[in-house]
Design an enzyme around this catalytic site. Structure first.
Site, PDB file in Angstrom:
ATOM      1  N   ASN A  37       0.117   1.206   1.668  1.00 51.18           N
ATOM      2  CA  ASN A  37       1.105   0.210   2.060  1.00 51.18           C
ATOM      3  C   ASN A  37       2.477   0.564   1.485  1.00 51.18           C
ATOM      4  O   ASN A  37       2.585   1.362   0.549  1.00 51.18           O
ATOM      5  CB  ASN A  37       0.686  -1.161   1.525  1.00 51.18           C
ATOM      6  CG  ASN A  37      -0.639  -1.629   2.084  1.00 51.18           C
ATOM      7  OD1 ASN A  37      -0.700  -2.308   3.097  1.00 51.18           O
ATOM      8  ND2 ASN A  37      -1.715  -1.259   1.415  1.00 51.18           N
TER       9      ASN A  37
ATOM     10  N   CYS B 258      -6.598   1.708   5.417  1.00 55.56           N
ATOM     11  CA  CYS B 258      -7.702   1.081   6.123  1.00 55.56           C
ATOM     12  C   CYS B 258      -8.832   2.076   6.326  1.00 55.56           C
ATOM     13  O   CYS B 258      -8.609   3.159   6.885  1.00 55.56           O
ATOM     14  CB  CYS B 258      -7.230   0.552   7.479  1.00 55.56           C
ATOM     15  SG  CYS B 258      -8.552  -0.180   8.465  1.00 55.56           S
TER      16      CYS B 258
END
Length: 304
Positions: free
Chosen positions: A247, A238
């Site tokens: 991720n 992010c």
């Protein structure tokens, strides 16, 4: 327990959004094609955000047009506000992902508004979404910890879950945005979230910053979660969360579940091809741990 899960691959959106070098619309479409070839249907393809804030997502409409002929995809797009919804509403087959936050500071940094104002907007948009026959997920960022405020009280997350369900959310997304959760925290929070959510679906968005992504996925599964958000090759992060890493790699989660006898519907060898392609787009080696084994072997052969 149900021996089947749904995996939502977020690599075209969350996986690429942090990259400084522009990835072409054609390459994004090819990544999505490779994911569907591997058996992944639900894919977060893009986000309708301001192009100055996230330049990588400036081609949202063009990408969705390009993949519209792919009958194997159930596309998802992130929307942060009313303007994002207006753009997304031209694609009626989309599932929408509304982004919220469990802390005020992250809400301000990521969305430029308070938690209350964000929820007011969600309530307004949810009514319009229903009127168009679309579905919307209410995703709560930094549910386990915030890069600005640190620890997040479970009650803050649960209050948002309850309000979102009442407002008509079709799915509740719980995000470990900075990858700080531990399995016991995941188990405890999800048991409470699932209780509050009732019949509303719940998903887990997993970052692997501290190497606990797979363990946290297992904890969520045993708590009752059946939908997981990951990114092929472990790419992503992010731009508004300092210190966040990629991720959990989709191929690692597929391997975990298939070894457990839990069906994913994914061909891991074809997924390796998508992982290699995604890694090439960001000029990195594939980050998934399982990818480093002999790719010619199937999961069944790995188990023998």
């Amino acid at each position: 327990m149900t021996q089947q899960v749904t995996i939502v691959d977020v690599s075209p959106r969350d996986g690429l959004q942090i990259e400084a070098n522009s990835v072409s619309t054609e390459n994004k479409a090819e990544l999505i094609h490779k994911l569907t070839e591997a058996g992944i249907q639900k894919i977060e393809a893009t986000s309708f955000v301001h192009p100055k804030k996230v330049p990588q997502m400036a081609d949202a409409e063009a990408l969705l047009e390009q993949i519209s002929a792919n009958e194997n995809i159930q596309p998802i797009a992130l929307i942060p506000n009313q303007k994002g919804f207006m753009r997304a509403s031209h694609f009626p087959n989309l599932e929408l992902n509304w982004v919220a936050s469990a802390t005020e500071t992250f809400s301000d940094k990521n969305l430029g508004m308070t938690i209350d104002r964000n929820f007011e907007m969600f309530t307004e948009v949810a009514k319009e979404v229903k009127a168009k026959g679309m579905e919307i997920c209410f995703s709560i960022a930094v549910s386990f910890g915030c890069p600005y405020e640190g620890h997040v009280e479970e009650e803050k997350v649960l209050q948002l879950v309850e309000k979102a369900v009442q407002a008509g959310a079709d799915r509740i997304g719980i995000a470990d945005t900075i990858g700080i959760a531990t399995p016991n925290e995941v188990d405890r929070l999800f048991q409470k979230v699932l209780d509050v959510a009732g019949d509303t679906k719940v998903s887990f968005h997993i970052h692997d910053t501290r190497g606990l992504g797979a363990a946290n996925a297992y904890a969520a599964y045993t708590a009752g979660v059946r939908t997981f958000e990951t990114a092929v090759s472990g790419i992503g992060g992010c731009p508004f969360a300092p210190g966040s890493a990629g991720n959990l790699a989709t191929e690692d989660l597929v391997y975990l579940f298939e070894r457990m006898g839990v069906q994913t519907g994914v061909d891991v060898n074809k997924l390796f091809e998508a992982a290699d392609f995604a890694a090439g787009l960001v000029s990195k080696k594939p980050l998934g741990r399982i990818r480093h084994l002999d790719r010619a072997r199937t999961i069944k052969e790995m188990m023998e």
